[in-house]
Design an enzyme around this catalytic site. Structure first.
Site, PDB file in Angstrom:
ATOM      1  N   TYR B 297       0.843  -1.206   0.000  1.00 10.62           N
ATOM      2  CA  TYR B 297       0.000   0.000   0.000  1.00 10.62           C
ATOM      3  C   TYR B 297       0.871   1.247   0.000  1.00 10.62           C
ATOM      4  O   TYR B 297       1.476   1.596   1.011  1.00 10.62           O
ATOM      5  CB  TYR B 297      -0.866  -0.038   1.235  1.00 10.62           C
ATOM      6  CG  TYR B 297      -2.001   0.945   1.327  1.00 10.62           C
ATOM      7  CD1 TYR B 297      -3.303   0.524   1.110  1.00 10.62           C
ATOM      8  CD2 TYR B 297      -1.801   2.260   1.693  1.00 10.62           C
ATOM      9  CE1 TYR B 297      -4.366   1.402   1.240  1.00 10.62           C
ATOM     10  CE2 TYR B 297      -2.860   3.145   1.819  1.00 10.62           C
ATOM     11  CZ  TYR B 297      -4.136   2.710   1.594  1.00 10.62           C
ATOM     12  OH  TYR B 297      -5.188   3.585   1.733  1.00 10.62           O
ATOM     13  N   TYR B 347      -5.398   6.061  -6.255  1.00 12.58           N
ATOM     14  CA  TYR B 347      -5.442   5.785  -4.812  1.00 12.58           C
ATOM     15  C   TYR B 347      -6.803   5.238  -4.482  1.00 12.58           C
ATOM     16  O   TYR B 347      -7.749   5.991  -4.300  1.00 12.58           O
ATOM     17  CB  TYR B 347      -5.146   7.066  -4.036  1.00 12.58           C
ATOM     18  CG  TYR B 347      -5.153   6.877  -2.538  1.00 12.58           C
ATOM     19  CD1 TYR B 347      -4.490   5.804  -1.949  1.00 12.58           C
ATOM     20  CD2 TYR B 347      -5.805   7.757  -1.698  1.00 12.58           C
ATOM     21  CE1 TYR B 347      -4.485   5.623  -0.578  1.00 12.58           C
ATOM     22  CE2 TYR B 347      -5.795   7.591  -0.323  1.00 12.58           C
ATOM     23  CZ  TYR B 347      -5.144   6.523   0.228  1.00 12.58           C
ATOM     24  OH  TYR B 347      -5.141   6.340   1.591  1.00 12.58           O
TER      25      TYR B 347
END
Lengths: 138, 389
Positions: B297, B347
């Protein structure tokens, strides 16, 4: 100059009232003596609810820092660049802090810092931390 | 875990979706169910982040789901991308539901932007005011101008740089290797927001500083869209047409000071205690050397070196050598974020991070590697190991 402050209901709390009076106090356990930050209704070490407030030594070391070049709010356009710091206090707590606008400081991780409380008005003051050599200057 | 991810659905990623978050969510959910070879009426469970504006009730009402037996929420946003899968899996194993959809929908560019201080501050009488107790932008950090997640990441980055004594050049090369490598992956991925924009190391170095030591190319892309994943029992997955990917282990990990922004965590240069990785790999019966591809991430590029070291894929302080020698790239020892990551695909709060792991194991990635296993983490706060079914 734009300044960011906690809302009024928080400024009535001991952490902020002590700062407005000119000193940094830490939330401490009356049983084991340990300090904790942010303030909490219970000691995270011995789980005592008997907590109070003690003046901080003001001595710390620089854990990290960052320099904000990009203003993330339109009202901060006149503030950038500004320095954000993470400070590890002698009492074993971490605080977010910074370098006051207009103060030059060559920062190095691990360096010794000393607290300087800067008052903005009768209710609101902030605990900044400066390299030890410059901490006493006003 | 005895569950599988059997469906992925999503809208396009954009800077301005032109429609409501609810509509985006519904489009993604329908696409995910179709991808799984299931019917909408098969859905009997939903999971989401508490930060999602679209409630389970809104989904139930809109789709007329008349037998939703379970709905669960995990705190925050992308922090819990793998935690949501763990909770869905636990619910399935406990018999609470049999077909759970995990959805995330947000207009994060055209609506409320996570990279802006307006999200956490009010304006009153010429002052900016914080009235929230938790980071980011809380009353103990906002007065110093620490307002958005990307500034926290700059603090981790500087702590790492200082801890290992990296020169400016070496540090720039390390993070630039993440941004440039992932952009090249994105250039081959039609879903990526930045598929048409190339990035080389000179471009990277010339990028403007946002919060030093991080530059613009170190940051993820605020994105509009929605994604959904369908999770069923492993047994049921074997009877479906979709290419199932098994959840080998998944979990959440929290420790004092760690969530949501690690401001008060002891080490700012290493965010994950060793126990988190040991537990995750132990449950899967695997070790880091068994992992073929990793989805880390990357809200900023700094998350990649931290995760590689914190989970033992490489030794402490070795990220600079690993990344600058192409270890994360095509043909590297451990290809990382082969969709382009949050930096270059978009994102999407971890769902696209998970989805690329699933696509790799299905053989559907645009940057396909030979993979039997995939690792997914949000800096240890939630993590998962996936395996080819």
């Amino acid at each position: 100059m734009t300044v960011i402050r906690p809302s009024d209901e928080y400024l009535d709390q001991p952490f902020w009232k002590h700062l407005a009076a000119g000193t940094l106090h830490l939330n401490c356990c009356n049983d084991c003596g340990g300090a904790h930050h942010p303030p909490s209704p219970i000691c995270p070490r011995c789980r005592s609810f008997d907590t109070g407030w003690k003046p901080a030594s003001g001595r710390g070391t620089l854990k990290s820092f960052a320099v904000a070049e990009h203003p993330v709010h339109p009202m901060l356009a006149d503030q950038v660049p500004y320095v954000i710091t993470l400070v590890d206090l002698e009492e074993g707590v971490r605080m977010v802090s910074g370098i006051p606008k207009g103060t030059e400081a060559a920062l190095e991780i691990g360096m010794a810092l000393q607290c300087r409380v800067v008052r903005f008005d009768d209710r609101f003051a902030l605990p900044y931390f400066l390299p030890v050599a410059g901490a006493g200057e006003k | 875990m005895k569950t599988s991810i059997v469906g992925i659905g999503q809208t396009e990623f954009s800077k301005d979706s032109g429609r409501s978050e609810l509509k985006l969510a519904l489009e993604a959910i329908l696409a995910a169910v179709a991808d799984a070879g299931l019917e909408v009426d098969d859905i009997d469970g939903l999971v989401r982040y508490t930060w999602d504006h679209t409630t389970e009730a809104a989904i139930v009402n809109a789709l007329g789901l008349d037998h939703l037996n379970y709905y669960g929420e995990t705190e925050f946003g992308g922090v819990n991308c793998c935690g949501a899968v763990a909770q869905a899996s636990a619910a399935i194993e406990a018999g609470l539901a049999s077909c759970i959809v995990f959805y995330r929908t947000l207009n994060a560019r055209s609506g409320v932007r996570y990279g802006r201080g307006e999200r956490v501050l009010a304006e009153e009488d010429g002052w900016l005011v914080s009235r929230q107790p938790e980071p980011p932008g809380d009353i103990y950090s906002a007065p110093f101008g620490l307002l958005v997640p990307g500034q926290h990441h700059a603090l981790y980055a500087q702590a790492y740089k200082g801890h290992y004594g990296l020169t400016d050049d070496r540090f720039t090369e390390m993070l630039g290797s993440v941004a440039v490598t992932q952009r090249a992956y994105a250039n081959r991925n039609p879903r990526a927001l930045l598929k048409d924009r190339t990035l080389d190391m000179d471009d990277y170095r010339a990028g403007r500083v946002i919060t030093a030591p991080l530059r613009v190319y170190d940051y993820c892309l605020e994105t509009d869209g929605a994604m959904a994943l369908v999770i069923v029992s492993r047994e049921r997955a074997r009877g479906l047409s979709a290419k199932a990917v098994d959840v080998l282990s998944a979990g959440q990990y929290i420790f004092p000071g760690s969530v949501p922004m690690y401001l008060y965590a002891e080490k700012a240069y290493s965010l994950v205690p060793e126990a988190a990785g040991e537990e995750l790999f132990g449950k899967a019966g695997l070790s880091p050397s068994d992992i073929d591809v990793a989805m880390l991430y990357d809200a900023t590029s700094m998350m990649v070196p931290l995760a590689l070291e914190d989970f033992g894929f490489i030794g402490r302080g070795e990220a600079q050598d690993f990344l600058t020698s192409g270890g994360n790239g095509p043909g590297g020892r451990l290809p990382v974020n082969t969709h382009g990551g949050l930096l270059s695909e978009g994102y999407f709060h971890g769902l696209n991070t998970i989805a690329e792991g699933v696509r790799q194991l299905r053989g559907e990635s645009h940057n396909q590697v030979e993979a039997e296993t995939a690792f997914v983490t949000l800096r240890g706060a939630s993590s998962m190991i996936l395996g080819r079914a």
